[in-house]
Write a protein that holds these residues in place. Structure first.
Motif, PDB file in Angstrom:
ATOM      1  N   ILE A   1      32.036  40.249  36.821  1.00 22.48           N
ATOM      2  CA  ILE A   1      32.481  39.926  35.446  1.00 22.48           C
ATOM      3  C   ILE A   1      32.908  38.559  36.526  1.00 22.48           C
ATOM      4  O   ILE A   1      33.023  37.743  35.293  1.00 22.48           O
ATOM      5  N   MET A   2      32.918  38.753  37.311  1.00 20.93           N
ATOM      6  CA  MET A   2      33.384  36.576  37.571  1.00 20.93           C
ATOM      7  C   MET A   2      32.182  36.405  37.743  1.00 20.93           C
ATOM      8  O   MET A   2      32.263  35.111  37.382  1.00 20.93           O
TER       9      MET A   2
ATOM     10  N   ALA B   1      44.445  40.203  39.666  1.00 19.32           N
ATOM     11  CA  ALA B   1      44.488  41.346  39.121  1.00 19.32           C
ATOM     12  C   ALA B   1      44.242  42.979  39.639  1.00 19.32           C
ATOM     13  O   ALA B   1      44.728  43.652  39.347  1.00 19.32           O
ATOM     14  N   VAL B   2      42.902  42.661  39.619  1.00 20.26           N
ATOM     15  CA  VAL B   2      42.316  43.630  40.809  1.00 20.26           C
ATOM     16  C   VAL B   2      43.494  43.829  42.091  1.00 20.26           C
ATOM     17  O   VAL B   2      43.825  45.389  42.052  1.00 20.26           O
TER      18      VAL B   2
ATOM     19  N   TRP C   1      34.286  29.752  33.782  1.00 19.54           N
ATOM     20  CA  TRP C   1      35.276  30.052  34.521  1.00 19.54           C
ATOM     21  C   TRP C   1      34.901  29.138  36.081  1.00 19.54           C
ATOM     22  O   TRP C   1      34.243  28.816  36.150  1.00 19.54           O
TER      23      TRP C   1
ATOM     24  N   GLU D   1      31.535  31.821  46.327  1.00 19.24           N
ATOM     25  CA  GLU D   1      31.810  33.468  45.402  1.00 19.24           C
ATOM     26  C   GLU D   1      31.606  34.503  46.661  1.00 19.24           C
ATOM     27  O   GLU D   1      31.829  35.379  46.494  1.00 19.24           O
TER      28      GLU D   1
ATOM     29  N   LEU E   1      41.905  37.295  38.051  1.00 15.01           N
ATOM     30  CA  LEU E   1      40.615  38.136  38.128  1.00 15.01           C
ATOM     31  C   LEU E   1      41.153  39.069  39.423  1.00 15.01           C
ATOM     32  O   LEU E   1      40.806  39.664  39.304  1.00 15.01           O
ATOM     33  N   PHE E   2      40.320  38.336  40.129  1.00 18.78           N
ATOM     34  CA  PHE E   2      40.899  39.392  41.659  1.00 18.78           C
ATOM     35  C   PHE E   2      42.504  39.420  41.993  1.00 18.78           C
ATOM     36  O   PHE E   2      42.763  40.695  42.374  1.00 18.78           O
TER      37      PHE E   2
ATOM     38  N   GLY F   1      31.752  35.215  34.465  1.00 16.35           N
ATOM     39  CA  GLY F   1      32.605  33.827  33.836  1.00 16.35           C
ATOM     40  C   GLY F   1      31.523  32.220  34.423  1.00 16.35           C
ATOM     41  O   GLY F   1      31.804  31.553  33.752  1.00 16.35           O
TER      42      GLY F   1
ATOM     43  N   ALA G   1      34.580  43.851  39.406  1.00 12.44           N
ATOM     44  CA  ALA G   1      35.243  42.668  39.092  1.00 12.44           C
ATOM     45  C   ALA G   1      34.293  41.848  39.575  1.00 12.44           C
ATOM     46  O   ALA G   1      33.948  40.373  39.185  1.00 12.44           O
TER      47      ALA G   1
ATOM     48  N   GLU H   1      40.217  31.016  37.575  1.00 13.56           N
ATOM     49  CA  GLU H   1      39.827  31.828  36.900  1.00 13.56           C
ATOM     50  C   GLU H   1      39.558  33.112  37.527  1.00 13.56           C
ATOM     51  O   GLU H   1      40.138  34.563  37.862  1.00 13.56           O
ATOM     52  N   MET H   2      38.715  32.724  38.680  1.00 12.55           N
ATOM     53  CA  MET H   2      38.398  33.595  39.711  1.00 12.55           C
ATOM     54  C   MET H   2      39.509  34.666  40.140  1.00 12.55           C
ATOM     55  O   MET H   2      40.036  35.490  40.848  1.00 12.55           O
TER      56      MET H   2
END
Length: 504
Positions: free
Chosen positions: A312-313, A333-334, A322, A179, A330-331, A316, A309, A326-327
């Protein structure tokens, strides 16, 4: 006519990985193939399944008596409650099998399989690249750098300390590693603008993660799984691991500080001074300290959305719900939100996103090729053989020597089996009982496993380091020159601490 001698250039990350891939293929001809029988738990049928070396399955009752009969010294509840999800090796079942050498065709196919096997990580990295492209074009990072530089002037190293400690906390608690790739494009310009070089930025992020995961305290993907597979509670040795983590981070920060101080006093002391212009051109392309971009509401909002983000990551991933799918979602959507906030036209926003993603294609391909090396060794059936060899080395040793050799052997195994959970479930049922023969706690074996594999991650090309270096235009040999002295210091420290743990 004078001919200038061509200067030697260290091979690229791809060449290094392909050389190792070929060596892995050669090993499948030299190292005898072999397998342990595997035990797995079927949650639907509530039974144990034993798979032998021929791929044949046998079913057994999911009871403590079954585990005892197989010489697996752990509580059956660890299987029933889902703590042990992967098949584990059954002690004393190793058998040689027919050799499975990986020829030229297998080596050529393996990078393709590696890419397919790591596509989830690749998608995550490409989406991040697209977001970085959007943010860069708005001038948000440049404006943020200028604002931060004002605030930290004269106290720049506090940024190194803050970044390293936060990432180490993530590493020791839930294994924060892949990450962190998202952080390099954000932090690299800030470090460069503060007068440091790219190696200081890598050290702050990568070593924060590596030391944190090496000296894991409650990381469910390594120390908890390893403790479960060893048949002990992860709380055994927890205080000792926590103290060791603090000391190791202190050593690491002092080492980084000494190097960073040399860079600040004279940029020519940088190990990558010859690449300074190229790296600054990439990361500080539009940054001019004399022409500061306004940090207006639009840029502040874009940065807030992007940075929001990350917690939140982390939530998760740390909650265990997550993973990369899922990660990535999320990004993605960002990315949509940031594309809207930029004020770009639809076509400009899409093209900018694609250009940003394209910048990281080399990074994602390196991840796939690194995975290919593990695929070749798995298909060659040599990983279990290496485990069998290493376990036979350490039987009936002196306590202190036993712990030190365990760590070195786990470093060796960690090169071939880079997955922390995979190495734990494969090796612990075999290695942990050996602690009983020398009258030390099995927690020592868990510590040796965690420290050994983590220590090797400082440099192992099959891990994350080559993808990291590719992101910031630093060659592997320059990283080795920087990190090997620290690796030696941390290695000696870890061995001394392990010897101390055997007498506590």
């Amino acid at each position: 006519m004078n001919s200038q001698k061509k200067k030697f250039q260290f091979p690229s990350a791809f060449t290094v990985l392909f050389i190792i891939l070929i060596l892995a293929g050669v090993l499948t001809y030299i190292v005898p193939a072999g397998l342990y029988s595997r035990l797995s738990y079927d949650t639907d049928e509530n039974i144990f399944i034993v798979e032998n070396q021929n791929g044949e399955n046998d079913t057994l009752p999911a009871t403590q008596e079954t585990l005892d009969s197989l010489n697996i010294r752990m509580n059956v509840s660890k299987f029933l409650d889902g703590s042990i999800k992967k098949p584990i090796a059954i002690p004393d079942t190793y058998q040689k099998i027919e050799q499975s050498p990986q020829g030229l065709l297998s080596l050529i196919i393996s990078p393709v399989e590696g890419v397919m096997d790591t596509v989830d990580i690749m998608v995550f990295v490409l989406i991040l690249g697209g977001i970085i492209g959007l943010i860069n074009k708005t001038g948000t990072f440049d404006a943020g750098i200028a604002a931060l530089s004002k605030k930290t002037k004269g106290k720049e190293f506090l940024l190194v300390v803050f970044v390293s400690l936060i990432i180490a906390l993530g590493g020791t608690t839930f294994g924060l590693a892949e990450e962190t790739i998202a952080l390099y494009p954000i932090l690299m310009p800030i470090f460069l603008a503060s007068g440091y070089d790219a190696i200081v930025c890598i050290a702050a992020i990568y070593m924060g993660s590596s030391v944190g995961t090496m000296f894991s305290t409650v990381n469910p993907f390594s120390v908890v799984i390893a403790s479960d597979a060893a048949g002990i509670s992860f709380s055994e040795g927890l205080t000792f691991r926590g103290i060791s983590l603090v000391l190791a981070m202190f050593i690491t920060l002092i080492y980084i500080y000494r190097y960073a101080k040399k860079i600040k006093s004279n940029p020519k002391n940088s190990l990558i001074y010859e690449d300074k212009e190229k790296i600054e051109e990439r990361f500080l392309k539009n940054y001019d300290p004399n022409n500061v971009i306004e940090f207006n509401w639009r840029r502040i909002l874009i940065l807030v959305v992007f940075l929001a983000a990350f917690p939140i990551m982390i939530w998760g991933v740390s909650s265990g719900v997550w993973w990369f799918s899922e990660m990535s979602a999320l990004f993605l959507a960002v990315a949509f939100i940031i594309a809207f906030l930029t004020g770009f036209s639809e076509r400009e926003a899409v093209n900018t996103f694609l250009e940003g993603a394209a910048d990281l294609v080399g990074v994602v391909l390196i991840i796939g090729v690194a995975r290919a090396i593990n695929i070749v060794m798995d298909n060659g059936m040599i990983s279990d053989t290496l485990l069998n060899y290493t376990s036979s080395i350490i039987e009936n040793m002196n306590r202190g020597v036993f712990a030190a050799v365990q760590m070195i052997l786990f470093s060796f195994l960690g090169f071939f089996i880079p997955s922390s959970s995979g190495l734990a479930t494969l090796s612990m049922p075999i290695m942990a009982p050996l602690a009983d023969t020398v009258e030390v706690s099995r927690a020592v074996v868990v510590t040796a496993y965690n420290w050994g594999q983590g220590w090797m991650s400082f440099i192992t090309p099959t891990g994350l380091i080559l993808a990291t270096l590719e992101m910031v235009d630093v060659t592997y040999n320059k990283w080795l020159k920087f990190i090997l002295p620290l690796m030696g210091i941390i290695g000696i420290f870890a061995i001394l601490m392990l010897a101390l743990q055997t007498i506590l």
